[in-house]
Motif scaffolding. Structure first.
Motif, PDB file in Angstrom:
ATOM      1  N   PRO A   1      -4.111   1.200  -2.906  1.00  0.00           N
ATOM      2  CA  PRO A   1      -3.006   0.801  -2.162  1.00  0.00           C
ATOM      3  C   PRO A   1      -3.405   0.013  -0.927  1.00  0.00           C
ATOM      4  N   ALA A   2      -4.906  -0.014  -0.600  1.00  0.00           N
ATOM      5  CA  ALA A   2      -5.423  -0.883   0.426  1.00  0.00           C
ATOM      6  C   ALA A   2      -5.199  -2.291  -0.144  1.00  0.00           C
ATOM      7  N   ILE A   3      -5.632  -2.476  -1.321  1.00  0.00           N
ATOM      8  CA  ILE A   3      -5.682  -3.753  -1.908  1.00  0.00           C
ATOM      9  C   ILE A   3      -4.305  -4.273  -1.712  1.00  0.00           C
ATOM     10  N   GLN A   4      -3.298  -3.488  -2.466  1.00  0.00           N
ATOM     11  CA  GLN A   4      -1.986  -4.138  -2.469  1.00  0.00           C
ATOM     12  C   GLN A   4      -1.297  -4.405  -1.020  1.00  0.00           C
TER      13      GLN A   4
ATOM     14  N   GLU B   1       0.256  -8.279   2.867  1.00  0.00           N
ATOM     15  CA  GLU B   1      -0.169  -9.008   4.648  1.00  0.00           C
ATOM     16  C   GLU B   1      -0.363 -10.426   4.511  1.00  0.00           C
ATOM     17  N   SER B   2      -1.498 -10.894   3.392  1.00  0.00           N
ATOM     18  CA  SER B   2      -1.805 -12.246   3.404  1.00  0.00           C
ATOM     19  C   SER B   2      -0.895 -13.207   2.702  1.00  0.00           C
ATOM     20  N   GLY B   3       0.402 -12.614   1.809  1.00  0.00           N
ATOM     21  CA  GLY B   3       0.999 -13.354   1.260  1.00  0.00           C
ATOM     22  C   GLY B   3       0.588 -13.907  -0.084  1.00  0.00           C
ATOM     23  N   LEU B   4      -0.664 -13.351  -0.400  1.00  0.00           N
ATOM     24  CA  LEU B   4      -1.265 -14.155  -1.710  1.00  0.00           C
ATOM     25  C   LEU B   4      -1.097 -12.885  -3.078  1.00  0.00           C
TER      26      LEU B   4
ATOM     27  N   ALA C   1      -1.637  -0.898 -13.972  1.00  0.00           N
ATOM     28  CA  ALA C   1      -0.365  -0.691 -13.657  1.00  0.00           C
ATOM     29  C   ALA C   1       0.167  -1.091 -12.248  1.00  0.00           C
ATOM     30  N   ALA C   2      -1.019  -1.628 -11.393  1.00  0.00           N
ATOM     31  CA  ALA C   2      -0.434  -1.992 -10.093  1.00  0.00           C
ATOM     32  C   ALA C   2       0.192  -3.285 -10.048  1.00  0.00           C
ATOM     33  N   PRO C   3       1.405  -3.194  -9.501  1.00  0.00           N
ATOM     34  CA  PRO C   3       2.087  -4.380  -9.401  1.00  0.00           C
ATOM     35  C   PRO C   3       1.623  -5.520  -8.833  1.00  0.00           C
ATOM     36  N   VAL C   4       1.544  -6.826  -9.282  1.00  0.00           N
ATOM     37  CA  VAL C   4       1.158  -8.160  -8.827  1.00  0.00           C
ATOM     38  C   VAL C   4       1.817  -8.563  -7.737  1.00  0.00           C
TER      39      VAL C   4
END
Length: 259
Positions: A44-47, A52-55, A251-254
């Motif tokens: 969740p922190a990575i997502q 936040e960065s828009g990347l 499974a984390a959404p890009v």
């Protein structure tokens, strides 16, 4: 003009979790509790940081992680998430992974604290990185910083604090052992400048361009933790956790980039 490299970096080798992302110019970062909590909070922190960065994850030139030494659980968490995200990026084509020694990140964090960002113009400095390994032992390795590059000296060791030996070239000590083992470090070494430091994700980002240029990136399935203290085997629960983390990362959404 050199290409601006984009990296996602994270470290969960200690009791602090550190995550950062860069577009080659700006840096976004997040710090939080590590240890057992990292397995729940890292993805969740990575997502959140990517949003936040828009990347987008697929834009990254590499996923950078602290490979160890450090907490067994923390290292397996970082490795599983790095592998899962790398495999799942770019519609399954994958992206490179850059494992970096956590002690190198400790030394870089200390160098940055003391010397600032202008590494290429700083005088050469040798830093001995020390991380608490628990069980009355420390992980130890020295690094030479010169002309913007970081070179390891010898190999990582696992020693008791009173057995610490440093060559005459060591100028600073860095790490998280000075409060824990203050009375057990040899007096002549404790007299050296001691810089409290942890292996931060921002330190990994600063190290990443030179290491990537040196060919240190690997395929996701070759991204492995560095264990210095041996452990006989993983428990059933540990194996299940590693598999679950890798699946969750896949499974984390890009996160799409903003226009």
């Amino acid at each position: 003009m050199p290409k601006l490299l984009k990296f996602l970096a994270f470290d969960t080798s200690t009791d602090r979790m550190s995550v950062a992302v860069t577009d080659g110019v700006r840096v976004w970062q997040h710090d939080g509790p590590g240890g057992a909590q990292a397995s729940t909070h890292l993805i969740p922190a990575i997502q959140a940081l990517l949003a936040e960065s828009g990347l987008a994850l697929g834009e990254m030139d590499a996923i950078v992680f602290g490979r160890g030494p450090g907490s067994f659980t923390g290292l397996r968490t970082a490795c599983a998430v790095a592998q899962g995200l790398a495999f799942g990026a770019n519609h399954g084509a994958g992206i490179a992974v850059l494992p970096i020694d956590t002690l190198m990140a400790v030394a870089e964090e200390a160098r940055f604290q003391q010397a600032g960002a202008m590494a290429s113009t700083d005088a050469p400095v040798t830093i001995m990185a020390l991380l608490d390994a628990r069980m009355d032992e420390m992980y130890v390795q020295s690094y030479l910083f010169n002309s913007g590059l970081c070179k390891p000296i010898l190999h990582c060791e696992l020693i008791r604090p009173e057995n610490l030996v440093a060559g005459p070239s060591v100028q600073w000590l860095a790490g998280n052992v000075f409060g824990v083992y203050a009375d057990r470090l040899p007096a002549h070494l404790a007299a050296l400048p001691c810089v409290p430091a942890l292996p931060t994700a921002t330190a990994l980002l600063r190290l990443a361009p030179a290491l990537a240029a040196a060919g240190q990136c690997v395929a996701a399935d070759q991204a492995l933790p560095l264990y210095v203290r041996d452990k006989v085997a993983q428990t059933t629960a540990e194996r299940a956790q590693i598999k679950a983390l890798a699946l969750a990362a896949l499974a984390a959404p890009v996160v799409p980039a903003e226009n």
